[in-house]
Design an enzyme around this catalytic site. Sequence first.
Site, PDB file in Angstrom:
ATOM      1  N   ASP A  47      34.861 -14.371 -44.904  1.00  0.00           N
ATOM      2  CA  ASP A  47      34.260 -15.769 -44.567  1.00  0.00           C
ATOM      3  C   ASP A  47      34.316 -15.686 -43.068  1.00  0.00           C
ATOM      4  O   ASP A  47      34.054 -16.648 -42.457  1.00  0.00           O
ATOM      5  CB  ASP A  47      35.521 -16.666 -45.006  1.00  0.00           C
ATOM      6  CG  ASP A  47      36.631 -16.666 -44.372  1.00  0.00           C
ATOM      7  OD1 ASP A  47      37.064 -15.538 -43.914  1.00  0.00           O
ATOM      8  OD2 ASP A  47      37.719 -17.485 -44.338  1.00  0.00           O
ATOM      9  N   HIS A 250      20.083   8.241 -32.726  1.00  0.00           N
ATOM     10  CA  HIS A 250      20.646   6.787 -32.687  1.00  0.00           C
ATOM     11  C   HIS A 250      22.305   7.016 -32.911  1.00  0.00           C
ATOM     12  O   HIS A 250      22.930   6.211 -33.729  1.00  0.00           O
ATOM     13  CB  HIS A 250      20.163   6.303 -33.878  1.00  0.00           C
ATOM     14  CG  HIS A 250      18.824   5.798 -33.877  1.00  0.00           C
ATOM     15  ND1 HIS A 250      17.809   5.428 -34.816  1.00  0.00           N
ATOM     16  CD2 HIS A 250      18.030   5.550 -32.581  1.00  0.00           C
ATOM     17  CE1 HIS A 250      16.599   4.889 -34.380  1.00  0.00           C
ATOM     18  NE2 HIS A 250      16.580   5.137 -32.978  1.00  0.00           N
ATOM     19  N   ASP A 267      22.479   5.008 -23.633  1.00  0.00           N
ATOM     20  CA  ASP A 267      21.335   4.114 -23.909  1.00  0.00           C
ATOM     21  C   ASP A 267      21.802   2.910 -24.162  1.00  0.00           C
ATOM     22  O   ASP A 267      22.283   2.804 -25.295  1.00  0.00           O
ATOM     23  CB  ASP A 267      20.221   4.861 -25.108  1.00  0.00           C
ATOM     24  CG  ASP A 267      19.204   4.093 -25.231  1.00  0.00           C
ATOM     25  OD1 ASP A 267      18.973   2.839 -24.930  1.00  0.00           O
ATOM     26  OD2 ASP A 267      18.334   4.562 -25.947  1.00  0.00           O
ATOM     27  N   ASP A 278      16.808  -2.204 -21.658  1.00  0.00           N
ATOM     28  CA  ASP A 278      16.809  -1.057 -22.536  1.00  0.00           C
ATOM     29  C   ASP A 278      16.785  -0.010 -21.523  1.00  0.00           C
ATOM     30  O   ASP A 278      15.713   0.527 -20.949  1.00  0.00           O
ATOM     31  CB  ASP A 278      15.632  -1.055 -23.595  1.00  0.00           C
ATOM     32  CG  ASP A 278      15.647   0.176 -24.577  1.00  0.00           C
ATOM     33  OD1 ASP A 278      16.744   0.740 -24.418  1.00  0.00           O
ATOM     34  OD2 ASP A 278      14.769   0.342 -25.225  1.00  0.00           O
ATOM     35  N   HIS A 357      10.371  11.829 -30.517  1.00  0.00           N
ATOM     36  CA  HIS A 357      10.097  10.283 -30.625  1.00  0.00           C
ATOM     37  C   HIS A 357       8.743   9.962 -29.646  1.00  0.00           C
ATOM     38  O   HIS A 357       8.515  11.104 -28.792  1.00  0.00           O
ATOM     39  CB  HIS A 357      11.197   9.791 -30.198  1.00  0.00           C
ATOM     40  CG  HIS A 357      12.022   9.965 -29.145  1.00  0.00           C
ATOM     41  ND1 HIS A 357      11.375   9.294 -27.807  1.00  0.00           N
ATOM     42  CD2 HIS A 357      13.031  10.566 -28.404  1.00  0.00           C
ATOM     43  CE1 HIS A 357      12.212   9.840 -26.888  1.00  0.00           C
ATOM     44  NE2 HIS A 357      13.359  10.190 -27.286  1.00  0.00           N
ATOM     45  N   HIS A 361       7.784   1.819 -26.024  1.00  0.00           N
ATOM     46  CA  HIS A 361       7.771   0.625 -27.022  1.00  0.00           C
ATOM     47  C   HIS A 361       7.658  -0.576 -26.249  1.00  0.00           C
ATOM     48  O   HIS A 361       8.074  -0.730 -24.978  1.00  0.00           O
ATOM     49  CB  HIS A 361       8.824   0.722 -28.209  1.00  0.00           C
ATOM     50  CG  HIS A 361      10.114   0.390 -27.411  1.00  0.00           C
ATOM     51  ND1 HIS A 361      10.695  -0.611 -27.093  1.00  0.00           N
ATOM     52  CD2 HIS A 361      11.084   1.444 -27.346  1.00  0.00           C
ATOM     53  CE1 HIS A 361      11.724  -0.216 -26.675  1.00  0.00           C
ATOM     54  NE2 HIS A 361      12.233   1.051 -26.814  1.00  0.00           N
ATOM     55  N   HIS A 368      12.405  -3.525 -29.743  1.00  0.00           N
ATOM     56  CA  HIS A 368      11.422  -2.982 -30.269  1.00  0.00           C
ATOM     57  C   HIS A 368      10.361  -4.014 -30.294  1.00  0.00           C
ATOM     58  O   HIS A 368      10.366  -4.694 -31.431  1.00  0.00           O
ATOM     59  CB  HIS A 368      11.655  -2.077 -31.180  1.00  0.00           C
ATOM     60  CG  HIS A 368      12.314  -0.983 -30.954  1.00  0.00           C
ATOM     61  ND1 HIS A 368      12.995   0.092 -31.955  1.00  0.00           N
ATOM     62  CD2 HIS A 368      12.726  -0.364 -29.760  1.00  0.00           C
ATOM     63  CE1 HIS A 368      13.686   0.811 -31.597  1.00  0.00           C
ATOM     64  NE2 HIS A 368      13.438   0.791 -30.060  1.00  0.00           N
ATOM     65  N   GLU A 391      10.330   6.531 -21.642  1.00  0.00           N
ATOM     66  CA  GLU A 391      11.853   6.917 -22.212  1.00  0.00           C
ATOM     67  C   GLU A 391      11.481   8.429 -22.645  1.00  0.00           C
ATOM     68  O   GLU A 391      11.775   8.606 -23.682  1.00  0.00           O
ATOM     69  CB  GLU A 391      12.349   6.136 -23.090  1.00  0.00           C
ATOM     70  CG  GLU A 391      11.593   5.506 -24.420  1.00  0.00           C
ATOM     71  CD  GLU A 391      12.517   4.774 -25.148  1.00  0.00           C
ATOM     72  OE1 GLU A 391      13.625   4.985 -25.782  1.00  0.00           O
ATOM     73  OE2 GLU A 391      12.247   3.720 -25.441  1.00  0.00           O
ATOM     74  N   TYR A 395      15.988  17.237 -26.073  1.00  0.00           N
ATOM     75  CA  TYR A 395      17.273  17.526 -27.084  1.00  0.00           C
ATOM     76  C   TYR A 395      17.363  18.993 -27.581  1.00  0.00           C
ATOM     77  O   TYR A 395      16.391  19.195 -28.526  1.00  0.00           O
ATOM     78  CB  TYR A 395      17.241  16.274 -28.240  1.00  0.00           C
ATOM     79  CG  TYR A 395      16.709  15.170 -27.776  1.00  0.00           C
ATOM     80  CD1 TYR A 395      17.885  13.952 -27.111  1.00  0.00           C
ATOM     81  CD2 TYR A 395      15.303  14.609 -27.841  1.00  0.00           C
ATOM     82  CE1 TYR A 395      17.341  12.789 -26.606  1.00  0.00           C
ATOM     83  CE2 TYR A 395      15.052  13.158 -27.094  1.00  0.00           C
ATOM     84  CZ  TYR A 395      15.900  12.566 -26.507  1.00  0.00           C
ATOM     85  OH  TYR A 395      15.542  11.134 -26.223  1.00  0.00           O
ATOM     86  N   ARG A 412      17.763  11.985 -21.966  1.00  0.00           N
ATOM     87  CA  ARG A 412      16.750  10.845 -21.810  1.00  0.00           C
ATOM     88  C   ARG A 412      16.808   9.880 -20.682  1.00  0.00           C
ATOM     89  O   ARG A 412      17.793   9.800 -20.253  1.00  0.00           O
ATOM     90  CB  ARG A 412      16.784  10.120 -23.299  1.00  0.00           C
ATOM     91  CG  ARG A 412      15.788   8.883 -23.131  1.00  0.00           C
ATOM     92  CD  ARG A 412      15.753   8.454 -24.653  1.00  0.00           C
ATOM     93  NE  ARG A 412      16.653   7.800 -25.052  1.00  0.00           N
ATOM     94  CZ  ARG A 412      17.597   8.309 -25.956  1.00  0.00           C
ATOM     95  NH1 ARG A 412      17.359   9.447 -26.725  1.00  0.00           N
ATOM     96  NH2 ARG A 412      18.753   7.415 -26.540  1.00  0.00           N
ATOM     97  N   GLU A 414      15.462   6.319 -19.253  1.00  0.00           N
ATOM     98  CA  GLU A 414      14.208   5.306 -19.738  1.00  0.00           C
ATOM     99  C   GLU A 414      14.323   4.275 -18.939  1.00  0.00           C
ATOM    100  O   GLU A 414      15.405   3.745 -18.343  1.00  0.00           O
ATOM    101  CB  GLU A 414      15.036   5.018 -21.093  1.00  0.00           C
ATOM    102  CG  GLU A 414      14.424   3.458 -21.856  1.00  0.00           C
ATOM    103  CD  GLU A 414      14.848   3.290 -23.051  1.00  0.00           C
ATOM    104  OE1 GLU A 414      15.898   3.489 -23.416  1.00  0.00           O
ATOM    105  OE2 GLU A 414      14.202   2.549 -23.723  1.00  0.00           O
TER     106      GLU A 414
HETATM  107  N1  GLY Z   1      17.422   1.836 -27.372  1.00  0.00           N
HETATM  108  C1  GLY Z   1      16.529   2.121 -28.300  1.00  0.00           C
HETATM  109  C2  GLY Z   1      15.331   2.569 -27.664  1.00  0.00           C
HETATM  110  O1  GLY Z   1      15.454   3.167 -26.727  1.00  0.00           O
HETATM  111  O2  GLY Z   1      14.306   2.495 -28.144  1.00  0.00           O
HETATM  112 MN    MN Z   2      13.667   1.841 -25.547  1.00  0.00          MN
HETATM  113 MN    MN Z   3      17.044   2.637 -25.316  1.00  0.00          MN
END
Ligand code: GLY
Ligand code: MN
Ligand code: MN
Length: 445
Positions: A47, A250, A267, A278, A357, A361, A368, A391, A395, A412, A414
């Site tokens: 609940d 992720h 991240d 982000d 990737h 975005h 996103h 970004e 890897y 990475r 970003e």
């Molecule tokens: N944290 C998700 C991305 O960088 O797209």
């Molecule tokens: Mn991002």
């Molecule tokens: Mn990110």
Amino acid sequence: MPPETLPRPAPIGNAEYRERRTALMAELPPDSAVLLPGASLVTRSRDSEFPFRQASDFHYLTGFPEPDALLVLLPGRSEGESVLFCQDRNPALETWTGIRLGAEGAVREHGVDDAYENSERESCLDALLDGRTTLYLLLDDPDSLTLAQAVRGRLAARARRGARPPLAFADLAPRLHARRLIKSAAELALLRHAGAVSARAHQRAMAAARPGLAEFQLQAELEHEFRWQGGSGPAYASIVGGGANACVLHYVENRAALHDGDLVLIDAGAEFDLYAGDITRTFPVNGRFSEAQRALYEVVLEAQQRALDAVRPGTTLAAIHDGVVRDLTAGLIRLGLLEGEVVARLDDESVKRFYPHSTSHWLGLDVHDVGDYRRDGEPRPLAPGMVLTVEPGLYIPADDDIPAPFRGIGIRIEDDVAVTAEGREVLTADVPKQVDEIEALMANR
Ligand code: GLY
Ligand code: MN
Ligand code: MN
């Protein structure tokens, strides 16, 4: 000493929400209507519920913060075009949930033309939508479809007595999301702030890092800052990956220990008034890059800087991504992680093993964010008011064919960037990313 509190931007005012509704309706046929439900509470376990988060599309058009609301737009309706349905006032229940605005409060506080409480929803909705030929709704949202079909069914059942059910459902998403893609000055101020808060949080995590801490302890540093600055918390699940965990795109367990000699990839971004930051930074747990870490890091950093510099009206995300792929490919060849000529490696897309990737975005109410990436089959040109991430990453798997010093390194970098008439504004510049800057910040921690 408590950390400094950043000055907060003004919330978006009712006049702007009204302008957004008016502008959207101006694009719709006069005999149409929009049906847009807000979010409901979601059960976390038994609940208890997750903290409420309003649906982004609904928020964009109303700013109304309660669960179980519904916006109906009726272009040309003389008694008012924007009608909101919301939870009933209920003093007994409000002892538990806190105050609900009710219909009167919704009109008074949020500037909609007209409001009803949910107990009146069916009968009022049928009357409002009778004779509206096309209903615009989010066709991908099952709740919207169920609601629209129910209205249609009830009106169809009364057609002999003169009711006029809608003849068609149409997708609201393309029009609404095209508007959300271009941010207003007030939205840019909120995104700038979400970026600034996120940047402070990253600085704080960098300053706190040392061997022996756990990933979740850096997460705690970040998320403390998000809340301290009045953000609602993380805009998405924070990623804190030490060592090879940085290669899991992720990775959100954040349970492992941070080791001397490893990098850590963070991240994470704050949500402020529903707008997302982000940011990704990657830095050495002990404050000093090894030679291999630095070499690989410089490849990503250079690609990222060139990509940021390329952001301006008229270019495309596809062109920016192609530049990153070229730069990373050339860098990997320089470091001996790829062989042969750049042209050949671009042809066979070898970089995908290390960079699977895309580079960017859209960013906004959703991390996103919505908005088409292509128009008429072509990548769409950037325009002022668009906000995006840049970004790039590398890897490196811990495979036998990889030179030992590079195995298991994930990097990475970003940043968030707004397209301006002159070029760009980087919204997250306040967190170091040059090797020397990072090492200096960490040396002084
Ligand atoms: N944290 C998700 C991305 O960088 O797209
Ligand atoms: Mn991002
Ligand atoms: Mn990110």
